[in-house]
Design a protein around this motif. Structure first.
Motif: not given
Ligand code: SF4
Length: 352
Positions: A84, A113, A162, A164-165, A169, A261-262, A265-267, A351
């Motif tokens: 990621m 991840f 969600r 991952c965060s 983190k 971010s990654c 990122c999924i977003f 995010p």
């Protein structure tokens, strides 16, 4: 440091944009806790512009660099084959810490991840972090509930889905504070860079509050406050301060992304997925293959391939690909002729 300042030659347009869009930094008139009360300052630094502006703001307030501990959570864990994250982030953090003379600590969920996503009838993995005395500790996970994920985090503000965060983190940060005995000695101030402007969810965060790892009334008291010093800042103020200190921003901004971010990122927007497919085809295909294997896409209806097909890669990405994808950050941390990177004030899906 590898590449030299000549990389900026011929970029007069970027210099003009820098003058027009950024301007000079002025100290904001805002709440500041009594910083002398704290035995240590812990800054959760993602490598991105907001945590960077927190770091520089602390220096502006006169905090000596050696008192500011940088803590970076590695999304892919100890795995050098990133799924990621940007391959260059780890070394960027090392170079920033070295350039400013600040202590740096890495921490992560073991397996990162990918291991968390592939959980099948098993609990979440332990975390690894470094204590203040230098001991590397891997702990936790034994009592976590056995369950199966085998899907990507959901694209939502709700941290329960969600995951991952929270898992990679927030929880890692809290656990290292709870499990290093030095945090029971004196008061600790945790700093992070969320800004209200980023989302309605972040706008609701408090500027100053006890940290979630605080236990000031416990049998063995642990006093930890959490301050978000740039909560009310605009993106412009953030860039102004980075410009003032002439700090080279993270590779994400050079390739045209608005957030560090990654990388995957999924977003991500369609343009981001198109960019990732161009500069990191192997990582992109691993994610695409997981979508097929799980029978679930990250986006509610489109696969990452379909999203990339609808987008256009960021123009700057070809030029700066090497910086993002190299495991070393091949630029100096300080830049005499500082210019605004392509991703500033641009697309910043991330995010909420
Ligand atoms: S940057 Fe995106 S993918 Fe990475 S942890 Fe945050 S929300 Fe998840």
């Amino acid at each position: 440091m590898g590449r030299d300042l000549d990389i900026f030659e011929g970029m007069s347009e970027a210099s003009e944009a820098t003058e027009r869009l950024v301007g000079d930094f002025e100290m904001p008139n805002q709440f500041i806790p009594n910083l002398d009360e704290y035995s240590r300052i812990v800054l959760f630094h993602s490598g991105g512009k907001d945590s960077m502006s927190c770091m520089l703001y602390l220096l502006e307030l006169g905090i000596p660099a050696h008192r500011i501990e940088l803590h970076h959570h590695e999304v892919d864990g100890e795995n050098p084959e990133h799924l990621m994250d940007y391959p260059s982030t780890h070394n960027y953090m090392e170079k920033v810490a070295e350039a400013f003379g600040m202590p740096l600590y890495f921490s992560f969920r073991v397996g990162g991840f990918e291991r968390e996503m592939l959980r099948e009838n098993s609990g979440t993995a332990p975390i690894t972090f470094t204590r203040g005395d230098g001991t590397v500790v891997t702990m936790g996970g034994e009592r976590s509930k056995q369950s199966t994920r085998r899907k990507f985090p959901q694209v939502t503000a709700d941290l329960r889905t969600r995951w991952c965060s929270g898992v990679l983190k927030i929880d890692v940060g809290s656990r290292l504070l709870i499990n290093d005995p030095r945090f029971t000695d004196g008061k600790t101030l945790v700093i992070s860079g969320e800004r209200a402007e980023e989302s309605t969810n972040r706008a609701r965060y408090s500027e100053f509050e006890p940290h979630r790892a605080d236990n000031r009334d416990g049998r063995v008291p642990r006093w930890i406050d959490h301050w978000r010093p740039v909560h009310k800042w605009t993106e412009r103020q953030v860039w102004q301060l980075i410009k003032k200190w002439k700090v080279t921003p993270h590779a994400a901004y050079w390739i045209g992304a608005g957030r560090a971010s990654c990388l995957l990122c999924i977003f991500g927007s369609s343009n981001q997925w198109a960019t990732v497919r161009m500069i990191a085809p192997e990582q992109f295909m691993r994610v695409a293959n997981y979508e097929t294997e799980f029978g679930y896409t990250i986006h509610r209806s489109l696969s990452v391939i379909e999203q990339a097909d609808r987008g256009e890669p960021f123009e700057a990405a070809l030029r700066w690909k090497h910086l993002a994808m190299s495991k070393t950050f091949d630029m100096p941390i300080f830049t005499e002729n500082w210019i605004l990177p392509a991703g500033a004030f641009g697309e910043s899906c991330g995010p909420s």
